[in-house]
Motif scaffolding. Structure first.
Motif, PDB file in Angstrom:
ATOM      1  N   GLU A   1       0.768  -1.184   0.089  1.00 15.38           N
ATOM      2  CA  GLU A   1      -0.033  -0.125   0.071  1.00 15.38           C
ATOM      3  C   GLU A   1       0.956   1.220  -0.182  1.00 15.38           C
ATOM      4  O   GLU A   1       1.858   1.309   0.726  1.00 15.38           O
ATOM      5  N   ASN A   2       0.334   2.387  -0.813  1.00 18.34           N
ATOM      6  CA  ASN A   2       1.166   3.430  -0.968  1.00 18.34           C
ATOM      7  C   ASN A   2       0.028   4.377  -1.301  1.00 18.34           C
ATOM      8  O   ASN A   2      -0.638   4.048  -2.165  1.00 18.34           O
ATOM      9  N   ARG A   3       0.064   5.646  -0.736  1.00 15.47           N
ATOM     10  CA  ARG A   3      -1.107   6.933  -1.154  1.00 15.47           C
ATOM     11  C   ARG A   3      -0.688   7.223  -2.679  1.00 15.47           C
ATOM     12  O   ARG A   3      -1.646   7.899  -3.083  1.00 15.47           O
ATOM     13  N   GLU A   4       0.362   7.305  -3.154  1.00 17.03           N
ATOM     14  CA  GLU A   4       0.895   7.664  -4.368  1.00 17.03           C
ATOM     15  C   GLU A   4       0.493   6.856  -5.567  1.00 17.03           C
ATOM     16  O   GLU A   4       0.086   7.372  -6.646  1.00 17.03           O
TER      17      GLU A   4
ATOM     18  N   PRO B   1      -1.239   2.837  -7.316  1.00 14.43           N
ATOM     19  CA  PRO B   1      -1.828   1.495  -6.696  1.00 14.43           C
ATOM     20  C   PRO B   1      -1.133   0.382  -6.282  1.00 14.43           C
ATOM     21  O   PRO B   1       0.246   0.274  -6.785  1.00 14.43           O
ATOM     22  N   SER B   2      -1.438  -0.320  -5.408  1.00  7.09           N
ATOM     23  CA  SER B   2      -0.634  -1.399  -4.942  1.00  7.09           C
ATOM     24  C   SER B   2      -1.465  -2.772  -5.484  1.00  7.09           C
ATOM     25  O   SER B   2      -2.507  -2.838  -5.927  1.00  7.09           O
TER      26      SER B   2
ATOM     27  N   SER C   1      -4.740  -3.119  -3.683  1.00 14.15           N
ATOM     28  CA  SER C   1      -5.620  -2.308  -3.915  1.00 14.15           C
ATOM     29  C   SER C   1      -6.494  -2.253  -5.218  1.00 14.15           C
ATOM     30  O   SER C   1      -7.645  -1.965  -5.298  1.00 14.15           O
TER      31      SER C   1
ATOM     32  N   GLN D   1       6.748  14.275  -9.892  1.00 15.25           N
ATOM     33  CA  GLN D   1       7.144  12.750  -9.533  1.00 15.25           C
ATOM     34  C   GLN D   1       7.608  12.153 -10.598  1.00 15.25           C
ATOM     35  O   GLN D   1       8.384  11.125 -10.438  1.00 15.25           O
TER      36      GLN D   1
END
Length: 183
Positions: free
Chosen positions: A22-25, A27-28, A31, A175
């Motif tokens: 999981e990472n907020r930036e 997709p994992s 997710s 990014q």
């Protein structure tokens, strides 16, 4: 019910990059509804390239995305001496597991992972296939140089512009610049 391998293939066709955790930036795997054994199967069939491209996290790349990034990475000049030695060893042998590699380089001790991560970040080494299954959702890998991963594949066109386009729906321009920087 949709096969999660097909779900992953569809995701990679649109995006090219997926994180394991999981990472907020970005997709994992969880997710988007992917499963561990399916991503490993895609890695073993060379549809997905295992790396640590994104902020040192396990980052899966579609085969196409790997080829788009290839001219931007694979910078051996950025490697430490130990990472270059590890790469040279892997280029001379069959795929090797972490424990075996650690036995060959006992003086590196707790720093071994740092050298392997350098190679994974530069797309010079990848997980070639499953080594030992630890649980239903985890295993160890045999590591091999990217050239071994590519060996049975037909090369694909390389386009850093296409890599940028794929990332544009996931990351900001800043990014993307950081991820694709060439030094």
């Amino acid at each position: 019910m949709t096969d999660t391998k097909d779900l992953l293939r569809s995701y990679f066709a649109q995006n090219g990059i997926l994180l394991c955790n999981e990472n907020r930036e970005l997709p994992s795997l969880s997710s988007i509804g992917g499963k561990w054994n399916d991503i490993v199967a895609l890695m073993e069939s060379r549809e997905v390239f295992y790396s640590k491209l994104y902020k040192g996290q396990v980052t899966y790349l579609s085969r196409e995305f790997y080829y788009h990034l290839k001219p931007l990475r694979r910078r051996e000049r950025h490697l430490s001496r130990q990472a270059r030695e590890l790469l040279a060893l892997l280029r001379q042998t069959d795929p090797m597991g972490t424990e075996e590699l650690k036995r060959l380089f006992p003086l590196w001790g707790p720093h071994f992972g740092t050298y392997l991560e350098e190679l994974l970040r530069e797309l010079l080494v990848t997980a070639f296939r499953r080594d030992r299954t630890i649980s239903e959702s985890w295993c160890t890998f045999l590591w091999a140089p990217a050239e071994s991963w590519e060996a049975a594949l037909s090369p694909l066109p390389s386009s850093p512009a296409e890599a940028r386009r794929l990332l544009s729906s996931l990351l900001s321009e800043k990014q993307i610049d950081l991820l694709l920087k060439q030094e």
